[in-house]
Design a protein around this motif. Sequence first.
Motif, mmCIF file in Angstrom:
data_model
loop_
_atom_site.group_PDB
_atom_site.id
_atom_site.type_symbol
_atom_site.label_atom_id
_atom_site.label_comp_id
_atom_site.label_asym_id
_atom_site.label_seq_id
_atom_site.Cartn_x
_atom_site.Cartn_y
_atom_site.Cartn_z
ATOM 1 N N SER A 87 0.824 -1.214 0.000
ATOM 2 C CA SER A 87 0.000 0.000 0.000
ATOM 3 C C SER A 87 0.857 1.262 0.000
ATOM 4 N N TYR A 88 0.312 2.293 -0.604
ATOM 5 C CA TYR A 88 0.980 3.596 -0.698
ATOM 6 C C TYR A 88 0.554 4.515 0.449
ATOM 7 N N ALA A 89 -0.670 4.346 0.919
ATOM 8 C CA ALA A 89 -1.209 5.135 2.028
ATOM 9 C C ALA A 89 -2.348 4.349 2.650
ATOM 10 N N ALA A 90 -2.835 4.811 3.820
ATOM 11 C CA ALA A 90 -3.907 4.081 4.497
ATOM 12 C C ALA A 90 -4.743 5.008 5.364
ATOM 13 N N LEU A 91 -6.027 4.660 5.481
ATOM 14 C CA LEU A 91 -6.946 5.305 6.425
ATOM 15 C C LEU A 91 -7.267 4.224 7.449
ATOM 16 N N VAL A 92 -6.976 4.502 8.725
ATOM 17 C CA VAL A 92 -6.943 3.435 9.725
ATOM 18 C C VAL A 92 -7.756 3.794 10.962
ATOM 19 N N THR A 93 -8.630 2.887 11.378
ATOM 20 C CA THR A 93 -9.363 3.074 12.623
ATOM 21 C C THR A 93 -8.410 2.903 13.796
ATOM 22 N N SER A 94 -8.523 3.806 14.766
ATOM 23 C CA SER A 94 -7.625 3.789 15.919
ATOM 24 C C SER A 94 -7.637 2.439 16.615
ATOM 25 N N GLY A 95 -6.462 1.965 16.971
ATOM 26 C CA GLY A 95 -6.303 0.669 17.610
ATOM 27 C C GLY A 95 -4.951 0.090 17.243
ATOM 28 N N THR A 96 -4.796 -1.206 17.413
ATOM 29 C CA THR A 96 -3.527 -1.859 17.086
ATOM 30 C C THR A 96 -3.141 -1.654 15.630
ATOM 31 N N ALA A 97 -4.135 -1.520 14.755
ATOM 32 C CA ALA A 97 -3.868 -1.375 13.319
ATOM 33 C C ALA A 97 -3.024 -0.143 13.006
#
Length: 369
Positions: free
Chosen positions: A255-265
């Motif tokens: 992946s080049y970028a990411a939108l991530v839900t807060s947490g371990t991810a």
Amino acid sequence: MKYYIIAGEASGDLHGSNLMKALYQQDADAEIRFWGGDLMNAVGGDLVLHYKERAFMGFYEVIKNLRKILGMLSFCKKDIKEFQPDVVILIDNSGFNLPIAKWAKENGFKTNYYISPQVWASRSSRVKKIKRDVDMMNVILPFEKEFYKKHNYEVNFVGHPLIDAIAVRTQIDEDAFRKEHQLGDKKIIALLPGSRKQEITKMLSIMLSVVDDYKDYQFVIAGAPSQDFSFYQQFIKTDNIQFVANKTYDLLSISYAALVTSGTATLETALFKVPQVVCYKGSAISYFIAKQIITLKYISLVNLIMNREVVTELIQNDFNKINLKKELDNILDENHREQLFLDYYELEQTLGGKGASETSAKLIVEGLK
């Protein structure tokens, strides 16, 4: 020896599986009974209950399901008593595991906590219960050791198990992966909306609101192992959205970028060196309650560990299309990305080297001898 392990979500399942592998290496005669998921089940032992059966998110959701949770607690205590383990190993999941720790200690079972509850984030008074009920605490965040020391409780910093989990994975063939999942040749923006239906519903619709503004990129939803594709279908409304089930690490690796839900991810994404925007939106009731008891400056593990803003956090009302587009533009900008990569490298050094699972298993086994 006999080990009873309790993990309560996808990340706990991952770390629990690696801990189990290490325990089997340290103790050839190990008998393991556990609450966890598919990864732990693949290692061996006896699965009591899958974490999918008790995936409740937020204060309000817990209250709604209180009777079911109390029933599970009662069943767990009965099951431990019948199994008679040499040690009860608790992995994070404080709402369930701290009551079990209290009961286990009162009933003469040795207790070990691997991956501390986030008592440094809220309700630090719980440290008193931990000191009373937990014989050994193995922590994975460097600042946790100092936190507990202030409360006169010695803990073991073992490093972060994600470094191990990421290091041992097999490098994928990107061309084959793209072909298998029909991803084309555009740069990928990964969407990690969480693992529970409640949070996915709240997060994914907003994440996908920016898709039409980025025609030159391919958006790919990372499907959680706890959810079927049929649940995600309601959110997929354009051709520029693809779905990859249960292969988050493979997806992040290309992946080049990411939108991530807060947490371990958020930490996983950082360790894969993927620029990200951290997102969070809970129910109004749960968020209001959380605001009253959580005193942290940041919510993402990346920023908490570094004690400064490395990645942008869009929380509750700030998590909207306008702000998301602005921050996504930032992490697609080359100058901003270069600084992020430097910060990510510093983060990895702060977390220590490999061997968290092996170190923890060794401490547990030696503590029983």
